[in-house]
Motif scaffolding. Sequence first.
Motif, PDB file in Angstrom:
ATOM      1  N   ILE A   4      76.651  -4.767 -45.007  1.00  0.00           N
ATOM      2  CA  ILE A   4      77.303  -5.838 -44.131  1.00  0.00           C
ATOM      3  C   ILE A   4      76.125  -6.960 -44.157  1.00  0.00           C
ATOM      4  O   ILE A   4      75.093  -6.869 -43.791  1.00  0.00           O
ATOM      5  N   PRO A   5      76.903  -8.035 -44.724  1.00  0.00           N
ATOM      6  CA  PRO A   5      76.014  -9.377 -44.923  1.00  0.00           C
ATOM      7  C   PRO A   5      75.284  -9.764 -43.410  1.00  0.00           C
ATOM      8  O   PRO A   5      73.944  -9.913 -43.411  1.00  0.00           O
ATOM      9  N   MET A   6      75.993  -9.586 -42.381  1.00  0.00           N
ATOM     10  CA  MET A   6      75.254 -10.070 -41.187  1.00  0.00           C
ATOM     11  C   MET A   6      74.302  -8.930 -40.677  1.00  0.00           C
ATOM     12  O   MET A   6      73.307  -9.368 -40.000  1.00  0.00           O
ATOM     13  N   ARG A   7      74.200  -7.734 -41.121  1.00  0.00           N
ATOM     14  CA  ARG A   7      73.458  -6.599 -40.732  1.00  0.00           C
ATOM     15  C   ARG A   7      72.359  -6.848 -41.449  1.00  0.00           C
ATOM     16  O   ARG A   7      71.113  -6.684 -41.029  1.00  0.00           O
ATOM     17  N   LEU A   8      72.402  -6.999 -42.845  1.00  0.00           N
ATOM     18  CA  LEU A   8      71.143  -7.334 -43.837  1.00  0.00           C
ATOM     19  C   LEU A   8      70.564  -8.551 -43.262  1.00  0.00           C
ATOM     20  O   LEU A   8      69.099  -8.455 -43.214  1.00  0.00           O
ATOM     21  N   ARG A   9      71.127  -9.609 -42.798  1.00  0.00           N
ATOM     22  CA  ARG A   9      70.625 -10.831 -42.123  1.00  0.00           C
ATOM     23  C   ARG A   9      69.703 -10.431 -41.199  1.00  0.00           C
ATOM     24  O   ARG A   9      68.365 -10.951 -40.897  1.00  0.00           O
ATOM     25  N   GLU A  10      70.201  -9.486 -40.193  1.00  0.00           N
ATOM     26  CA  GLU A  10      69.306  -9.255 -38.801  1.00  0.00           C
ATOM     27  C   GLU A  10      68.364  -8.258 -39.277  1.00  0.00           C
ATOM     28  O   GLU A  10      67.232  -8.512 -38.404  1.00  0.00           O
ATOM     29  N   ALA A  11      68.516  -7.450 -40.202  1.00  0.00           N
ATOM     30  CA  ALA A  11      67.333  -6.564 -40.715  1.00  0.00           C
ATOM     31  C   ALA A  11      66.123  -7.579 -41.408  1.00  0.00           C
ATOM     32  O   ALA A  11      65.014  -7.181 -40.986  1.00  0.00           O
ATOM     33  N   VAL A  23      61.345 -13.772 -43.469  1.00  0.00           N
ATOM     34  CA  VAL A  23      62.126 -15.164 -43.383  1.00  0.00           C
ATOM     35  C   VAL A  23      61.616 -16.333 -42.380  1.00  0.00           C
ATOM     36  O   VAL A  23      61.066 -16.017 -41.283  1.00  0.00           O
ATOM     37  N   ILE A  24      61.224 -17.315 -42.970  1.00  0.00           N
ATOM     38  CA  ILE A  24      60.504 -18.197 -42.294  1.00  0.00           C
ATOM     39  C   ILE A  24      61.515 -19.188 -41.655  1.00  0.00           C
ATOM     40  O   ILE A  24      61.413 -19.797 -40.429  1.00  0.00           O
ATOM     41  N   SER A  25      62.490 -19.590 -42.229  1.00  0.00           N
ATOM     42  CA  SER A  25      63.701 -20.429 -41.853  1.00  0.00           C
ATOM     43  C   SER A  25      65.136 -20.179 -42.403  1.00  0.00           C
ATOM     44  O   SER A  25      65.097 -19.421 -43.382  1.00  0.00           O
ATOM     45  N   GLU A  26      66.138 -20.558 -41.756  1.00  0.00           N
ATOM     46  CA  GLU A  26      67.436 -20.311 -42.065  1.00  0.00           C
ATOM     47  C   GLU A  26      68.199 -21.590 -42.134  1.00  0.00           C
ATOM     48  O   GLU A  26      68.138 -22.442 -41.424  1.00  0.00           O
ATOM     49  N   ARG A  27      69.308 -21.343 -43.108  1.00  0.00           N
ATOM     50  CA  ARG A  27      70.172 -22.679 -43.058  1.00  0.00           C
ATOM     51  C   ARG A  27      71.441 -22.045 -43.766  1.00  0.00           C
ATOM     52  O   ARG A  27      71.705 -20.940 -44.373  1.00  0.00           O
ATOM     53  N   THR A  28      72.623 -22.537 -43.210  1.00  0.00           N
ATOM     54  CA  THR A  28      74.169 -22.115 -43.532  1.00  0.00           C
ATOM     55  C   THR A  28      74.438 -23.170 -44.739  1.00  0.00           C
ATOM     56  O   THR A  28      74.341 -24.446 -44.597  1.00  0.00           O
ATOM     57  N   LEU A  29      74.696 -22.628 -45.811  1.00  0.00           N
ATOM     58  CA  LEU A  29      75.174 -23.171 -46.834  1.00  0.00           C
ATOM     59  C   LEU A  29      76.808 -23.190 -47.060  1.00  0.00           C
ATOM     60  O   LEU A  29      77.415 -24.118 -47.628  1.00  0.00           O
TER      61      LEU A  29
END
Length: 195
Positions: A4-11, A23-29
Motif C-alpha cells: 500500500i503506497p501510503m504504508r510504504l511512505r510511512e515506513a 527521506v530528507i524531503s517530500e513533495r507531491t507530484l
Amino acid sequence: ETFIPMRLREALRTVNVDGRPLVISERTLFQSSREPPPDSVPSYLPRYLIGSVLFAGLLVLFGSMRKGWARRTFYTLAGFFEFLVGLVGTIMLALWLFTNHDVTFRNENLLQSNLFSLVIFVALLGMLVKRAWAPKIAARFTLVVAGLSVLGFAIQVLPGLDQTNGEMIAMLLPVHVAIAWVLSRRVPVTQEATT
C-alpha cells in the motif's frame, strides 16, 4: 502492508542509513481527486455471517425435506461447498508444509477449511448416485469437519492464537454445522441405498 503506497511512505520516513534519514524531503507530484482510503480495513464479518447463516438455512431446508429433488439439491449445494472449501484447505496445507510462506504457516484457518471436506465431497457424490457406503462416510466426516470448525472458533480465546480470521469462521462455521446436522439426522445406509 508495504504494497500500500501510503504504508510504504510511512515506513520509509522512519528508515535511517548510517545515522541519516533516508527521506530528507517530500513533495507531491500529483494530487488525486478521489476520496482518501479509509484509515482502517472495513469489517465484513457481519456480511459473511449473514450470508453463511442464510446459506446454512437453505441447506437445512433442502436437507430436511423428503422429496427426491430437495435431497439432490442439498447434495449438490453441499457438495459444491465442500469441494471449494476442501480445495482451498488442501492448497493452504500444501503451502504450509512445502513452502516458506509466512501467511500459511500454522494458519488457524485450516480448522475451517481442510482436506477432509474433499472426502465429504466424494461421499456426497456417492449419495447423489445412491451408493450404500456414502451416507456413513459423509455423516462421520461432516461431524469431524464441523468439530474442527467449532474448535477453531473456541481456541480464539487462548493466548497466542490471535490470528485475524473472524471472517473465515463466520463464513464457514454455520455451513459446516448445518451440513453435519442434516447428514447426522439422515436415516442410515439402508434408506439411502433403497431410495
